[in-house]
Design an enzyme around this catalytic site. Structure first.
Site, PDB file in Angstrom:
ATOM      1  N   TRP A 103      42.576  20.617  42.885  1.00  0.00           N
ATOM      2  CA  TRP A 103      41.459  21.588  42.119  1.00  0.00           C
ATOM      3  C   TRP A 103      42.855  22.064  41.044  1.00  0.00           C
ATOM      4  O   TRP A 103      43.831  22.863  41.331  1.00  0.00           O
ATOM      5  CB  TRP A 103      41.066  22.486  42.855  1.00  0.00           C
ATOM      6  CG  TRP A 103      39.974  23.227  42.058  1.00  0.00           C
ATOM      7  CD1 TRP A 103      40.147  24.635  41.429  1.00  0.00           C
ATOM      8  CD2 TRP A 103      38.627  22.838  41.906  1.00  0.00           C
ATOM      9  NE1 TRP A 103      38.944  24.741  41.039  1.00  0.00           N
ATOM     10  CE2 TRP A 103      37.907  23.868  41.061  1.00  0.00           C
ATOM     11  CE3 TRP A 103      38.051  21.549  42.359  1.00  0.00           C
ATOM     12  CZ2 TRP A 103      36.575  23.742  40.881  1.00  0.00           C
ATOM     13  CZ3 TRP A 103      36.741  21.521  41.859  1.00  0.00           C
ATOM     14  CH2 TRP A 103      36.049  22.319  41.002  1.00  0.00           C
ATOM     15  N   SER A 146      54.478  28.570  51.191  1.00  0.00           N
ATOM     16  CA  SER A 146      53.024  28.594  50.683  1.00  0.00           C
ATOM     17  C   SER A 146      53.481  28.935  48.943  1.00  0.00           C
ATOM     18  O   SER A 146      53.831  29.942  48.580  1.00  0.00           O
ATOM     19  CB  SER A 146      52.151  29.772  50.954  1.00  0.00           C
ATOM     20  OG  SER A 146      50.912  29.723  50.104  1.00  0.00           O
ATOM     21  N   LEU A 151      45.867  26.334  43.634  1.00  0.00           N
ATOM     22  CA  LEU A 151      45.253  27.148  42.874  1.00  0.00           C
ATOM     23  C   LEU A 151      43.795  27.735  43.305  1.00  0.00           C
ATOM     24  O   LEU A 151      42.890  26.624  43.225  1.00  0.00           O
ATOM     25  CB  LEU A 151      45.168  26.978  41.392  1.00  0.00           C
ATOM     26  CG  LEU A 151      45.002  28.093  40.419  1.00  0.00           C
ATOM     27  CD1 LEU A 151      45.744  29.119  40.531  1.00  0.00           C
ATOM     28  CD2 LEU A 151      44.992  27.336  39.039  1.00  0.00           C
ATOM     29  N   HIS A 188      45.762  30.776  28.977  1.00  0.00           N
ATOM     30  CA  HIS A 188      45.569  31.087  30.643  1.00  0.00           C
ATOM     31  C   HIS A 188      46.347  29.826  31.273  1.00  0.00           C
ATOM     32  O   HIS A 188      47.092  29.827  31.923  1.00  0.00           O
ATOM     33  CB  HIS A 188      44.307  31.320  31.015  1.00  0.00           C
ATOM     34  CG  HIS A 188      44.096  32.842  31.426  1.00  0.00           C
ATOM     35  ND1 HIS A 188      43.339  33.137  32.341  1.00  0.00           N
ATOM     36  CD2 HIS A 188      44.663  33.811  30.761  1.00  0.00           C
ATOM     37  CE1 HIS A 188      43.412  34.585  32.684  1.00  0.00           C
ATOM     38  NE2 HIS A 188      43.986  35.055  31.468  1.00  0.00           N
ATOM     39  N   VAL A 194      40.708  29.820  42.458  1.00  0.00           N
ATOM     40  CA  VAL A 194      40.342  30.775  41.472  1.00  0.00           C
ATOM     41  C   VAL A 194      38.922  31.150  41.718  1.00  0.00           C
ATOM     42  O   VAL A 194      38.285  30.668  42.505  1.00  0.00           O
ATOM     43  CB  VAL A 194      40.022  29.925  39.998  1.00  0.00           C
ATOM     44  CG1 VAL A 194      41.511  29.657  39.568  1.00  0.00           C
ATOM     45  CG2 VAL A 194      39.169  28.764  39.943  1.00  0.00           C
ATOM     46  N   GLU A 200      41.783  22.459  52.323  1.00  0.00           N
ATOM     47  CA  GLU A 200      42.069  21.201  53.214  1.00  0.00           C
ATOM     48  C   GLU A 200      43.551  21.360  53.439  1.00  0.00           C
ATOM     49  O   GLU A 200      44.052  20.570  54.258  1.00  0.00           O
ATOM     50  CB  GLU A 200      41.845  19.991  52.503  1.00  0.00           C
ATOM     51  CG  GLU A 200      40.467  19.609  52.456  1.00  0.00           C
ATOM     52  CD  GLU A 200      39.637  20.497  51.286  1.00  0.00           C
ATOM     53  OE1 GLU A 200      38.381  20.547  51.558  1.00  0.00           O
ATOM     54  OE2 GLU A 200      40.202  20.886  50.385  1.00  0.00           O
ATOM     55  N   ARG A 218      33.527  33.986  46.990  1.00  0.00           N
ATOM     56  CA  ARG A 218      34.781  34.754  46.961  1.00  0.00           C
ATOM     57  C   ARG A 218      36.263  34.222  47.021  1.00  0.00           C
ATOM     58  O   ARG A 218      36.579  33.707  48.292  1.00  0.00           O
ATOM     59  CB  ARG A 218      34.788  36.081  47.869  1.00  0.00           C
ATOM     60  CG  ARG A 218      33.440  36.643  47.541  1.00  0.00           C
ATOM     61  CD  ARG A 218      33.344  37.982  48.511  1.00  0.00           C
ATOM     62  NE  ARG A 218      34.541  38.647  48.857  1.00  0.00           N
ATOM     63  CZ  ARG A 218      34.808  39.522  49.544  1.00  0.00           C
ATOM     64  NH1 ARG A 218      33.774  40.180  50.059  1.00  0.00           N
ATOM     65  NH2 ARG A 218      35.994  40.074  49.758  1.00  0.00           N
TER      66      ARG A 218
END
Length: 170
Positions: A29, A120, A87, A134, A89, A65, A95
């Site tokens: 993602w 992590s 990431l 962004h 978002v 995953e 949430r």
């Protein structure tokens, strides 16, 4: 799941690894952002003398995953350390803080159960907008975080090796 080995068997005998392998799990993602951490992580460790061929890269659909893939990879006994990057978002459907907590709790559980350290670089920005500004900011931020994870990786592997040597000496 895609496994990309960087194919270089020239191992550095001075690197603090027992099996000479590090797994990288990257969520797809926002892959163009997330992959910056992977590239930076590998580059920083190679700058410290690690060989590019010790890294296996696994792609997963999203950050949820990551814990299962971490567990499966840990159970193979092939990896000294796993670095995960993703990431998470706020997409408005669920949430993102709940997802982030679930992912990090899962990663922590896996490393405590298996003894394989998991780093992590799964980030959860407060505000993320798919604007060019962004996107550019987070691409650069993931470069920085990948480099920081490389430092943590090196220190963690040295600590693990020192603990193993102390255990063998006693």
């Amino acid at each position: 799941m895609k496994n990309k080995n960087t194919e270089n068997d020239n191992q550095n005998p001075n690197s603090p690894l027992s099996h000479k392998k590090i797994a990288i799990i990257q969520a797809n993602w926002h892959a163009d952002i997330v992959q910056q951490a992977t590239q930076s992580f590998i580059a920083a460790l190679c700058d410290q003398g690690y060989q590019e061929g010790i890294f296996d890269i696994y792609d997963v659909p999203g950050s949820l995953e990551i814990p299962l893939m971490s567990k499966k990879l840990s159970e193979t006994g092939q990896y000294d350390l796993i670095m995960a990057t993703g990431l998470i978002v706020d997409g408005g459907i669920y949430r993102h803080d709940f997802v982030a907590k679930t992912v990090l709790d899962g990663m922590m559980q896996v490393q405590l159960e298996t003894g394989v350290p998991i780093l992590s670089v799964v980030l959860t920005p407060h505000h993320f907008q798919e604007t060019e500004a962004h996107m550019d900011f987070f691409r650069q931020h993931f470069v920085l975080k990948g480099s920081e994870a490389a430092s943590a990786c090196h220190m963690t592997l040295e600590n693990m090796q020192n603990l193993t040597q102390r255990k063998l000496a006693s």
